[in-house]
Design a protein around this motif. Structure first.
Motif, PDB file in Angstrom:
ATOM      1  N   GLY A 107       0.821  -1.202   0.000  1.00  0.00           N
ATOM      2  CA  GLY A 107       0.000   0.000   0.000  1.00  0.00           C
ATOM      3  C   GLY A 107       0.855   1.253   0.000  1.00  0.00           C
ATOM      4  N   GLY A 174      -1.801  -1.019   3.473  1.00  0.00           N
ATOM      5  CA  GLY A 174      -2.637  -1.410   2.338  1.00  0.00           C
ATOM      6  C   GLY A 174      -2.056  -2.603   1.604  1.00  0.00           C
ATOM      7  N   SER A 321     -11.730  -8.113   0.777  1.00  0.00           N
ATOM      8  CA  SER A 321     -11.702  -7.050  -0.229  1.00  0.00           C
ATOM      9  C   SER A 321     -12.805  -6.019  -0.001  1.00  0.00           C
ATOM     10  N   SER A 324     -12.569  -2.047   1.463  1.00  0.00           N
ATOM     11  CA  SER A 324     -12.401  -0.809   0.692  1.00  0.00           C
ATOM     12  C   SER A 324     -13.635   0.074   0.800  1.00  0.00           C
ATOM     13  N   PHE A 329      -7.664  -0.002   1.881  1.00  0.00           N
ATOM     14  CA  PHE A 329      -7.302  -0.545   0.575  1.00  0.00           C
ATOM     15  C   PHE A 329      -6.491  -1.824   0.754  1.00  0.00           C
ATOM     16  N   ASP A 330      -7.184  -2.938   0.554  1.00  0.00           N
ATOM     17  CA  ASP A 330      -6.498  -4.226   0.555  1.00  0.00           C
ATOM     18  C   ASP A 330      -5.879  -4.442  -0.825  1.00  0.00           C
ATOM     19  N   GLY A 333      -8.342  -3.481  -3.561  1.00  0.00           N
ATOM     20  CA  GLY A 333      -8.606  -2.046  -3.501  1.00  0.00           C
ATOM     21  C   GLY A 333      -7.448  -1.213  -4.009  1.00  0.00           C
ATOM     22  N   ILE A 334      -6.214  -1.587  -3.651  1.00  0.00           N
ATOM     23  CA  ILE A 334      -5.051  -0.807  -4.088  1.00  0.00           C
ATOM     24  C   ILE A 334      -4.809  -0.990  -5.572  1.00  0.00           C
ATOM     25  N   GLN A 336      -7.276  -1.462  -7.828  1.00  0.00           N
ATOM     26  CA  GLN A 336      -8.283  -0.617  -8.467  1.00  0.00           C
ATOM     27  C   GLN A 336      -7.956   0.860  -8.319  1.00  0.00           C
ATOM     28  N   LEU A 337      -7.356   1.236  -7.208  1.00  0.00           N
ATOM     29  CA  LEU A 337      -6.984   2.635  -7.012  1.00  0.00           C
ATOM     30  C   LEU A 337      -5.989   3.094  -8.060  1.00  0.00           C
TER      31      LEU A 337
END
Length: 385
Positions: A107, A174, A321, A324, A329-330, A333-334, A336-337
């Motif tokens: 993260g 993250g 997951s 998020s 932010f797992d 999530g990270i 997709q970020l």
């Protein structure tokens, strides 16, 4: 009839004969498993045709036409006028994954401090491996280190603020690190709480039974997202004025409670499968309730529901997951970020990142399922190994 006419009586069994060469060979296996009946033959031909139709294009996109290195989107974005692909696009953009790999793992954890989660991962593997090997001794001490000492050491290493370590607040955590922490805590907490809830639901004490039944049915009746929102928003309302709880700890509590309710029903199924004679035999020995449960009933019940327990663990690992939703932010999530990063925006970046995240999730889930099968074979007392 005279005894002299009796034939010889063999005192030893004949040695087993080897299987016919046609069945022991690869050709024999294929004929017996893939082409044994007309139906098997038709399904095999259909499966082969499907693989021939899909696998080459899949391999081309994933490996042969993929972009493996680059510093920005131009490495993966190929124009039709000068590109090698007829449609103007390259294969998978693994350069995106390679460039953001550390962020996917840690993260926004400070780069100079990422040796700390790496050390925690090494320590975790070092104490988990002996626990997973049934033949190694000192399981009690191993469990004490894994479930008591290691979490304390890991917390101070990751959070810092002591022994000269820089403090790293949980909002910076993250990636895969958060996924593994949530999963480990959820698994470690849900199993003992689930056992207690299952025993409480079968208790003859009305108050205990009503409390356990209410908790299980309420938690199982709502989705995990609701539990996470409640843990994130309502949990602080039960604290004294001026007190607060870290958002990451709230997520841990929500995930652990949610998994405990499902684990309780799995364990209860194992308890109901134990024959009544086991309870009566334990009572005849003069064992107390807790001795009977710990030494006789629970070991048999847990062995019966190993597939259900592991299935709950796998579901918990994937459900992490959802954190998020509350701003954490797992791994997924990270990933997709990073789709919104203008340096890497291409039509193939999202699919590449999702395939990478899906592979990581599959790797851990498949490992848990294989270990479950190993433990079932190891604990199977009905067959000679």
């Amino acid at each position: 009839m005279s005894t002299n006419s009796l034939g010889f009586v063999r005192t030893e069994l004949l040695a087993p004969r080897p299987a016919p060469a046609s069945e022991r060979s690869a050709f024999g296996w294929i004929r017996g498993n893939l082409f044994a009946t007309p139906k098997d033959t038709a399904l095999t031909i259909l499966a082969i045709a499907l693989l021939v139709w899909t696998v080459p294009d899949m391999l081309n996109w994933l490996f042969f036409d993929a972009v493996w290195s680059g510093s920005d989107r131009t490495a993966c974005l190929t124009r039709a006028q000068g590109g090698v692909q007829p449609d103007g696009w390259s294969g998978a953009c693994w350069a995106f994954v390679s460039e953001r790999f550390e962020q996917f793992m840690f993260g926004r954890y400070p780069i100079d401090e990422r040796w700390r989660p790496t050390l925690v991962a090494v320590l975790f593997a070092a104490v988990l491996a002996p626990m997973l090997m049934p033949r190694l001794p000192y399981k009690g001490w191993n469990a004490l280190v894994l479930f008591v000492i290691f979490p304390i050491v890991a917390f101070f290493l990751l959070h810092g603020g002591v022994f000269g370590l820089q403090r790293v607040e949980t909002p910076l955590w993250g990636g895969l690190m958060v996924t593994l922490i949530l999963s480990f805590v959820g698994i470690a907490v849900s199993l003992p709480i689930g056992i207690l809830l299952a025993l409480g639901r079968r208790s003859h004490l009305p108050v205990i039974r009503v409390i356990c039944v209410t908790f299980i049915e309420v938690i199982r009746g709502v989705p995990l997202i609701t539990v996470l929102f409640m843990a994130n928003v309502m949990l602080p309302l039960f604290l004294p004025t001026g007190w607060t709880i870290d958002n990451f700890l709230r997520a841990l509590v929500g995930v652990a409670l949610f998994a405990s309710a499902y684990m309780a029903e799995v364990v209860r199924g194992g308890l109901q499968a134990i024959p009544k004679g086991q309870y009566e035999g334990a009572d005849s020995l003069g064992l107390t309730y807790w001795q009977k449960t710990r030494l006789i009933i629970m070991p048999q019940a847990l062995k019966l529901v190993i597939p259900g327990i592991v299935n709950t663990f796998i579901g918990l690992f994937k459900d992490t997951s959802l954190v998020s939703i509350i701003g954490m932010f797992d791994l997924l999530g990270i990933v997709q970020l990073n789709f919104t990063d203008t340096r890497w925006i291409t039509p193939i970046t999202p699919s590449t990142g999702l395939i990478f995240a899906g592979f990581i999730f599959w790797l851990f889930c498949f490992g848990m399922s294989r270990y479950s099968a190993f433990m079932e074979r190891h604990l199977d007392t009905g067959h000679k190994r």
